[in-house]
Design a protein around this motif. Structure first.
Motif, PDB file in Angstrom:
ATOM      1  N   PRO A   7       0.827  -1.208   0.000  1.00 43.08           N
ATOM      2  CA  PRO A   7       0.000   0.000   0.000  1.00 43.08           C
ATOM      3  C   PRO A   7       0.862   1.259   0.000  1.00 43.08           C
ATOM      4  O   PRO A   7       2.052   1.207   0.320  1.00 43.08           O
ATOM      5  N   ASN A   8       0.248   2.373  -0.329  1.00 45.89           N
ATOM      6  CA  ASN A   8       0.987   3.631  -0.276  1.00 45.89           C
ATOM      7  C   ASN A   8       1.100   4.108   1.171  1.00 45.89           C
ATOM      8  O   ASN A   8       0.558   3.502   2.094  1.00 45.89           O
ATOM      9  N   LYS A   9       1.802   5.217   1.340  1.00 40.99           N
ATOM     10  CA  LYS A   9       2.074   5.730   2.686  1.00 40.99           C
ATOM     11  C   LYS A   9       0.788   6.045   3.444  1.00 40.99           C
ATOM     12  O   LYS A   9       0.671   5.757   4.658  1.00 40.99           O
ATOM     13  N   LYS A  10      -0.185   6.614   2.752  1.00 35.54           N
ATOM     14  CA  LYS A  10      -1.449   6.979   3.384  1.00 35.54           C
ATOM     15  C   LYS A  10      -2.189   5.741   3.863  1.00 35.54           C
ATOM     16  O   LYS A  10      -2.749   5.722   4.964  1.00 35.54           O
ATOM     17  N   ARG A  11      -2.189   4.705   3.040  1.00 36.49           N
ATOM     18  CA  ARG A  11      -2.893   3.479   3.390  1.00 36.49           C
ATOM     19  C   ARG A  11      -2.195   2.753   4.537  1.00 36.49           C
ATOM     20  O   ARG A  11      -2.853   2.185   5.418  1.00 36.49           O
ATOM     21  N   ILE A  12      -0.875   2.791   4.536  1.00 36.49           N
ATOM     22  CA  ILE A  12      -0.109   2.174   5.624  1.00 36.49           C
ATOM     23  C   ILE A  12      -0.484   2.819   6.961  1.00 36.49           C
ATOM     24  O   ILE A  12      -0.671   2.127   7.975  1.00 36.49           O
ATOM     25  N   GLU A  13      -0.583   4.132   6.952  1.00 37.93           N
ATOM     26  CA  GLU A  13      -0.921   4.850   8.178  1.00 37.93           C
ATOM     27  C   GLU A  13      -2.334   4.490   8.640  1.00 37.93           C
ATOM     28  O   GLU A  13      -2.597   4.348   9.844  1.00 37.93           O
ATOM     29  N   ALA A  14      -3.247   4.338   7.667  1.00 34.55           N
ATOM     30  CA  ALA A  14      -4.632   3.977   8.008  1.00 34.55           C
ATOM     31  C   ALA A  14      -4.684   2.574   8.621  1.00 34.55           C
ATOM     32  O   ALA A  14      -5.414   2.333   9.592  1.00 34.55           O
ATOM     33  N   ILE A  15      -3.896   1.644   8.055  1.00 30.80           N
ATOM     34  CA  ILE A  15      -3.832   0.275   8.588  1.00 30.80           C
ATOM     35  C   ILE A  15      -3.257   0.292  10.002  1.00 30.80           C
ATOM     36  O   ILE A  15      -3.747  -0.404  10.904  1.00 30.80           O
ATOM     37  N   LYS A  16      -2.228   1.099  10.182  1.00 27.66           N
ATOM     38  CA  LYS A  16      -1.595   1.197  11.500  1.00 27.66           C
ATOM     39  C   LYS A  16      -2.577   1.712  12.554  1.00 27.66           C
ATOM     40  O   LYS A  16      -2.633   1.189  13.681  1.00 27.66           O
ATOM     41  N   GLN A  17      -3.356   2.706  12.198  1.00 25.70           N
ATOM     42  CA  GLN A  17      -4.314   3.268  13.138  1.00 25.70           C
ATOM     43  C   GLN A  17      -5.422   2.272  13.488  1.00 25.70           C
ATOM     44  O   GLN A  17      -5.877   2.194  14.634  1.00 25.70           O
ATOM     45  N   LYS A  18      -5.853   1.505  12.499  1.00 28.02           N
ATOM     46  CA  LYS A  18      -6.872   0.477  12.746  1.00 28.02           C
ATOM     47  C   LYS A  18      -6.351  -0.598  13.688  1.00 28.02           C
ATOM     48  O   LYS A  18      -7.074  -1.076  14.568  1.00 28.02           O
ATOM     49  N   THR A  37      -5.669  -4.811  22.677  1.00 34.10           N
ATOM     50  CA  THR A  37      -4.574  -5.724  23.046  1.00 34.10           C
ATOM     51  C   THR A  37      -3.268  -5.397  22.333  1.00 34.10           C
ATOM     52  O   THR A  37      -2.197  -5.814  22.776  1.00 34.10           O
ATOM     53  N   ILE A  38      -3.325  -4.672  21.225  1.00 31.52           N
ATOM     54  CA  ILE A  38      -2.124  -4.357  20.447  1.00 31.52           C
ATOM     55  C   ILE A  38      -1.410  -3.158  21.073  1.00 31.52           C
ATOM     56  O   ILE A  38      -2.005  -2.092  21.257  1.00 31.52           O
ATOM     57  N   THR A  39      -0.143  -3.369  21.386  1.00 32.69           N
ATOM     58  CA  THR A  39       0.631  -2.326  22.084  1.00 32.69           C
ATOM     59  C   THR A  39       1.637  -1.623  21.177  1.00 32.69           C
ATOM     60  O   THR A  39       2.027  -0.492  21.443  1.00 32.69           O
ATOM     61  N   ARG A  40       2.087  -2.298  20.119  1.00 33.17           N
ATOM     62  CA  ARG A  40       3.104  -1.684  19.258  1.00 33.17           C
ATOM     63  C   ARG A  40       3.023  -2.262  17.852  1.00 33.17           C
ATOM     64  O   ARG A  40       2.672  -3.423  17.666  1.00 33.17           O
ATOM     65  N   ILE A  41       3.369  -1.406  16.875  1.00 35.95           N
ATOM     66  CA  ILE A  41       3.364  -1.823  15.467  1.00 35.95           C
ATOM     67  C   ILE A  41       4.592  -1.247  14.779  1.00 35.95           C
ATOM     68  O   ILE A  41       4.931  -0.073  14.974  1.00 35.95           O
ATOM     69  N   GLU A  42       5.245  -2.072  13.982  1.00 34.58           N
ATOM     70  CA  GLU A  42       6.378  -1.614  13.179  1.00 34.58           C
ATOM     71  C   GLU A  42       6.083  -1.957  11.724  1.00 34.58           C
ATOM     72  O   GLU A  42       5.937  -3.130  11.369  1.00 34.58           O
ATOM     73  N   THR A  43       5.961  -0.928  10.878  1.00 35.25           N
ATOM     74  CA  THR A  43       5.550  -1.157   9.491  1.00 35.25           C
ATOM     75  C   THR A  43       6.717  -1.414   8.532  1.00 35.25           C
ATOM     76  O   THR A  43       6.552  -2.085   7.520  1.00 35.25           O
ATOM     77  N   PHE A  44       7.901  -0.867   8.787  1.00 34.79           N
ATOM     78  CA  PHE A  44       9.078  -1.006   7.908  1.00 34.79           C
ATOM     79  C   PHE A  44       8.758  -0.573   6.479  1.00 34.79           C
ATOM     80  O   PHE A  44       9.357  -1.055   5.526  1.00 34.79           O
ATOM     81  N   ALA A  45       7.794   0.324   6.327  1.00 35.48           N
ATOM     82  CA  ALA A  45       7.301   0.658   4.984  1.00 35.48           C
ATOM     83  C   ALA A  45       8.210   1.623   4.232  1.00 35.48           C
ATOM     84  O   ALA A  45       8.247   1.617   3.003  1.00 35.48           O
ATOM     85  N   LYS A  46       8.946   2.446   4.946  1.00 33.99           N
ATOM     86  CA  LYS A  46       9.705   3.521   4.318  1.00 33.99           C
ATOM     87  C   LYS A  46      10.715   2.999   3.299  1.00 33.99           C
ATOM     88  O   LYS A  46      10.796   3.475   2.164  1.00 33.99           O
ATOM     89  N   THR A  47      11.496   1.994   3.702  1.00 35.49           N
ATOM     90  CA  THR A  47      12.534   1.455   2.810  1.00 35.49           C
ATOM     91  C   THR A  47      11.928   0.782   1.598  1.00 35.49           C
ATOM     92  O   THR A  47      12.351   1.020   0.459  1.00 35.49           O
ATOM     93  N   HIS A  48      10.924  -0.068   1.819  1.00 35.30           N
ATOM     94  CA  HIS A  48      10.297  -0.786   0.715  1.00 35.30           C
ATOM     95  C   HIS A  48       9.612   0.165  -0.258  1.00 35.30           C
ATOM     96  O   HIS A  48       9.728   0.015  -1.476  1.00 35.30           O
ATOM     97  N   GLU A  49       8.913   1.158   0.283  1.00 36.33           N
ATOM     98  CA  GLU A  49       8.203   2.108  -0.563  1.00 36.33           C
ATOM     99  C   GLU A  49       9.181   2.931  -1.397  1.00 36.33           C
ATOM    100  O   GLU A  49       8.939   3.196  -2.578  1.00 36.33           O
ATOM    101  N   LYS A  50      10.294   3.318  -0.809  1.00 38.62           N
ATOM    102  CA  LYS A  50      11.302   4.112  -1.520  1.00 38.62           C
ATOM    103  C   LYS A  50      11.878   3.327  -2.694  1.00 38.62           C
ATOM    104  O   LYS A  50      12.004   3.849  -3.808  1.00 38.62           O
ATOM    105  N   MET A  51      12.209   2.053  -2.450  1.00 39.04           N
ATOM    106  CA  MET A  51      12.773   1.219  -3.513  1.00 39.04           C
ATOM    107  C   MET A  51      11.771   0.995  -4.627  1.00 39.04           C
ATOM    108  O   MET A  51      12.106   1.067  -5.815  1.00 39.04           O
TER     109      MET A  51
END
Length: 269
Positions: free
Chosen positions: A107-118, A124-138
């Motif tokens: 997904p694009n950056k906007k969609r990643i952020e929306a998924i993270k917020q959901k 029960t979820i305390t932390r999320i790491e998307t690692f999206a920046k590197t993959h999206e840049k490439m």
């Protein structure tokens, strides 16, 4: 020599035109293959204090491909020698659960952020790491390269088409006297233009076969294989039946149209 040069002008123009067209197909295939690799390699790490169910998450985020738990066994094994079995058991109970969440597509950056917020909206979820920046840049860099190749191929093809029409126009003027005599004897348009059709079709077929041979042999060369391996890309093999048929058919169709357009236009002048 002049005749050879005129034929060479058509052959090189058709070759460049077909080469550009097929090259864009190769780039598209490479980008799609790389995109699928990114999707397979990319995962969101989710930390939760309780067990998560894939079915429940998919109700909120339909693009989830899979959810798998990351085992904490390796971490606990490292602490075996430093902790008592009782404390180790307590730690195992206290440790949160780690999950690897994979998506159907990047997904694009906007969609990643929306998924993270959901995901964070789940208690029960305390932390999320998307690692999206590197993959999206490439991936964006690869898409930019694809767009640049398409633009360059378009301009090259445009120039090649202009050269083809120019050469056919020259041939038409060279054979104008013969065509005029045939007109006096009532010859049809296609009969008068038969020589132009024959020369253009022969040159176009030669160029299309040359392009087919090039794309068939090139992916099998050691240098090309090593280069693709270094970049971790897959260069598709040339389908001689389908892709070769498309190139040959396109060259023939374009040749017929080009001769018809030029000959009719000059005939009206």
């Amino acid at each position: 020599m002049r005749s050879i040069n005129s034929h060479f002008s058509i052959m090189i123009s058709v070759f460049v035109l077909l080469f550009s067209f097929q090259f864009t197909n190769v780039i598209k295939s490479v980008v799609n293959d790389y995109a699928s690799k990114i999707v397979n390699d990319y995962a969101i790490v989710v930390v939760s204090s309780a067990e998560l169910k894939e079915e429940e998450l998919k109700k909120q985020i339909p693009e989830i491909e899979s959810l798998s738990e990351i085992s904490s066994k390796k971490i606990l094994d490292r602490l075996k020698n430093d902790m008592s079995s009782k404390n180790l058991a307590l730690l195992q109970v206290a440790l949160p659960k780690f999950y690897s969440l994979k998506l159907e597509s990047i997904p694009n950056k906007k969609r990643i952020e929306a998924i993270k917020q959901k995901l964070l909206s789940i208690n029960t979820i305390t932390r999320i790491e998307t690692f999206a920046k590197t993959h999206e840049k490439m991936f964006k860099m690869l898409q930019l390269l694809q767009a640049m190749v398409y633009i360059f191929a378009f301009f090259v093809a445009f120039v090649a088409i202009l050269l083809i029409f120019k050469q056919i126009r020259i041939w038409t003027y060279e054979h104008n006297r013969r065509m005029s005599i045939m007109t006096l004897f009532g010859a049809s348009f296609f009969m008068k233009s038969a020589m132009l059709y024959r020369m253009t079709i022969v040159d176009s077929l030669f160029s299309s076969f040359l392009v087919c041979a090039l794309y068939t042999i090139a992916p099998k060369l050691g240098v090309v294989k090593d280069f693709a391996a270094e970049l971790d890309i897959v260069i598709p093999e040339f389908n001689i039946v389908f892709e070769g048929g498309v190139l040959v058919g396109a060259s023939l169709l374009f040749s017929l149209l080009a001769v018809t357009i030029v000959a009719r236009k000059i005939g009206r002048v």
